[in-house]
Design a protein around this motif. Sequence first.
Motif, PDB file in Angstrom:
ATOM      1  N   GLN A   1       0.831  -1.196   0.000  1.00  0.00           N
ATOM      2  CA  GLN A   1       0.000   0.000   0.000  1.00  0.00           C
ATOM      3  C   GLN A   1       0.871   1.253   0.000  1.00  0.00           C
ATOM      4  N   ALA A   2       0.397   2.274  -0.692  1.00  0.00           N
ATOM      5  CA  ALA A   2       1.127   3.523  -0.721  1.00  0.00           C
ATOM      6  C   ALA A   2       0.892   4.302   0.562  1.00  0.00           C
ATOM      7  N   ARG A   3       1.906   5.065   0.946  1.00  0.00           N
ATOM      8  CA  ARG A   3       1.765   5.986   2.072  1.00  0.00           C
ATOM      9  C   ARG A   3       1.653   7.380   1.487  1.00  0.00           C
ATOM     10  N   LEU A   4       0.644   8.116   1.957  1.00  0.00           N
ATOM     11  CA  LEU A   4       0.394   9.471   1.466  1.00  0.00           C
ATOM     12  C   LEU A   4       0.665  10.462   2.582  1.00  0.00           C
ATOM     13  N   VAL A   5       1.457  11.481   2.286  1.00  0.00           N
ATOM     14  CA  VAL A   5       1.794  12.492   3.289  1.00  0.00           C
ATOM     15  C   VAL A   5       1.464  13.860   2.725  1.00  0.00           C
ATOM     16  N   GLU A   6       0.436  14.482   3.298  1.00  0.00           N
ATOM     17  CA  GLU A   6       0.012  15.816   2.873  1.00  0.00           C
ATOM     18  C   GLU A   6       0.712  16.883   3.706  1.00  0.00           C
ATOM     19  N   SER A   7       0.975  18.025   3.087  1.00  0.00           N
ATOM     20  CA  SER A   7       1.620  19.138   3.792  1.00  0.00           C
ATOM     21  C   SER A   7       1.248  20.449   3.113  1.00  0.00           C
ATOM     22  N   GLY A   8       1.571  21.555   3.770  1.00  0.00           N
ATOM     23  CA  GLY A   8       1.365  22.867   3.183  1.00  0.00           C
ATOM     24  C   GLY A   8       0.177  23.639   3.716  1.00  0.00           C
ATOM     25  N   GLY A   9      -0.602  23.008   4.584  1.00  0.00           N
ATOM     26  CA  GLY A   9      -1.753  23.703   5.137  1.00  0.00           C
ATOM     27  C   GLY A   9      -1.343  24.774   6.131  1.00  0.00           C
ATOM     28  N   GLY A  10      -2.343  25.495   6.618  1.00  0.00           N
ATOM     29  CA  GLY A  10      -2.079  26.537   7.594  1.00  0.00           C
ATOM     30  C   GLY A  10      -3.251  27.481   7.692  1.00  0.00           C
ATOM     31  N   TRP A  11      -3.001  28.610   8.337  1.00  0.00           N
ATOM     32  CA  TRP A  11      -4.021  29.654   8.491  1.00  0.00           C
ATOM     33  C   TRP A  11      -3.753  30.744   7.480  1.00  0.00           C
ATOM     34  N   VAL A  12      -4.834  31.219   6.859  1.00  0.00           N
ATOM     35  CA  VAL A  12      -4.709  32.282   5.880  1.00  0.00           C
ATOM     36  C   VAL A  12      -5.964  33.142   5.938  1.00  0.00           C
ATOM     37  N   GLN A  13      -5.815  34.405   5.647  1.00  0.00           N
ATOM     38  CA  GLN A  13      -6.963  35.298   5.612  1.00  0.00           C
ATOM     39  C   GLN A  13      -7.758  35.105   4.326  1.00  0.00           C
ATOM     40  N   PRO A  14      -9.036  35.436   4.346  1.00  0.00           N
ATOM     41  CA  PRO A  14      -9.830  35.347   3.110  1.00  0.00           C
ATOM     42  C   PRO A  14      -9.158  36.123   1.986  1.00  0.00           C
ATOM     43  N   GLY A  15      -9.165  35.502   0.801  1.00  0.00           N
ATOM     44  CA  GLY A  15      -8.490  36.078  -0.349  1.00  0.00           C
ATOM     45  C   GLY A  15      -7.063  35.643  -0.514  1.00  0.00           C
ATOM     46  N   GLY A  16      -6.531  34.957   0.489  1.00  0.00           N
ATOM     47  CA  GLY A  16      -5.143  34.514   0.442  1.00  0.00           C
ATOM     48  C   GLY A  16      -4.960  33.239  -0.357  1.00  0.00           C
ATOM     49  N   SER A  17      -3.715  32.763  -0.362  1.00  0.00           N
ATOM     50  CA  SER A  17      -3.353  31.571  -1.152  1.00  0.00           C
ATOM     51  C   SER A  17      -2.535  30.593  -0.321  1.00  0.00           C
ATOM     52  N   PHE A  29       2.966   5.659  -8.889  1.00  0.00           N
ATOM     53  CA  PHE A  29       2.123   6.857  -8.746  1.00  0.00           C
ATOM     54  C   PHE A  29       1.670   7.390 -10.098  1.00  0.00           C
ATOM     55  N   SER A  30       2.549   7.384 -11.062  1.00  0.00           N
ATOM     56  CA  SER A  30       2.285   8.061 -12.332  1.00  0.00           C
ATOM     57  C   SER A  30       1.126   7.451 -13.111  1.00  0.00           C
ATOM     58  N   ILE A  31       0.770   6.209 -12.852  1.00  0.00           N
ATOM     59  CA  ILE A  31      -0.276   5.571 -13.650  1.00  0.00           C
ATOM     60  C   ILE A  31      -1.671   5.788 -13.063  1.00  0.00           C
ATOM     61  N   TYR A  32      -1.728   6.402 -11.883  1.00  0.00           N
ATOM     62  CA  TYR A  32      -3.012   6.572 -11.211  1.00  0.00           C
ATOM     63  C   TYR A  32      -3.600   7.963 -11.422  1.00  0.00           C
ATOM     64  N   ALA A  33      -4.903   8.019 -11.649  1.00  0.00           N
ATOM     65  CA  ALA A  33      -5.615   9.287 -11.521  1.00  0.00           C
ATOM     66  C   ALA A  33      -5.658   9.620 -10.039  1.00  0.00           C
ATOM     67  N   MET A  34      -5.331  10.855  -9.709  1.00  0.00           N
ATOM     68  CA  MET A  34      -5.245  11.284  -8.315  1.00  0.00           C
ATOM     69  C   MET A  34      -6.237  12.402  -8.040  1.00  0.00           C
ATOM     70  N   ALA A  35      -6.515  12.619  -6.770  1.00  0.00           N
ATOM     71  CA  ALA A  35      -7.493  13.642  -6.412  1.00  0.00           C
ATOM     72  C   ALA A  35      -7.177  14.248  -5.054  1.00  0.00           C
ATOM     73  N   TRP A  36      -7.664  15.443  -4.873  1.00  0.00           N
ATOM     74  CA  TRP A  36      -7.671  16.101  -3.560  1.00  0.00           C
ATOM     75  C   TRP A  36      -9.098  16.060  -3.024  1.00  0.00           C
ATOM     76  N   THR A  97      -6.041   8.363  -4.525  1.00  0.00           N
ATOM     77  CA  THR A  97      -6.371   8.098  -5.913  1.00  0.00           C
ATOM     78  C   THR A  97      -7.787   8.600  -6.188  1.00  0.00           C
ATOM     79  N   ALA A  98      -8.134   8.740  -7.445  1.00  0.00           N
ATOM     80  CA  ALA A  98      -9.459   9.238  -7.798  1.00  0.00           C
ATOM     81  C   ALA A  98     -10.554   8.270  -7.343  1.00  0.00           C
ATOM     82  N   LEU A  99     -10.208   7.038  -7.074  1.00  0.00           N
ATOM     83  CA  LEU A  99     -11.158   6.047  -6.558  1.00  0.00           C
ATOM     84  C   LEU A  99     -10.971   5.815  -5.061  1.00  0.00           C
TER      85      LEU A  99
END
Length: 114
Positions: A1-17, A29-36, A97-99
């Motif tokens: 099984q793949a291990r997925l590690v998400e990062s980059g979140g945080g607090w931001v004001q409305p309108g921010g990025s 990884f490259s053969i799979y459709a992926m999703a958030w 993955t998308a599924l």
Amino acid sequence: QARLVESGGGWVQPGGSLKLSCAASRSSFSIYAMAWYRQAPGKQRESVASITSGGITSYGDSVKGRFTISRDNAKNTLYLQMNSLKPEDTAVYYCNTALSGWDWGQGTQVTVSS
């Protein structure tokens, strides 16, 4: 099984990025459709954006025009660029993955507030 590690979140004001990353520990990884996906408090997990192995993207209506999904197959990494953030984007964001076929990671919290 793949291990997925998400990062980059945080607090931001409305309108921010923010830009989220998802590192997958799977060489195929490259053969799979992926999703958030995201899950807000008290709500079900929902798909936000997806990308095929060939780079074709699709978005939920609530994020269309504001979010951009991309992938770097050489790095086994999925990205989500989020612009013009709104308070209703507040949620824990996950990749899979998308599924939703792999084990879920821990997610990364995104909080949009003033």
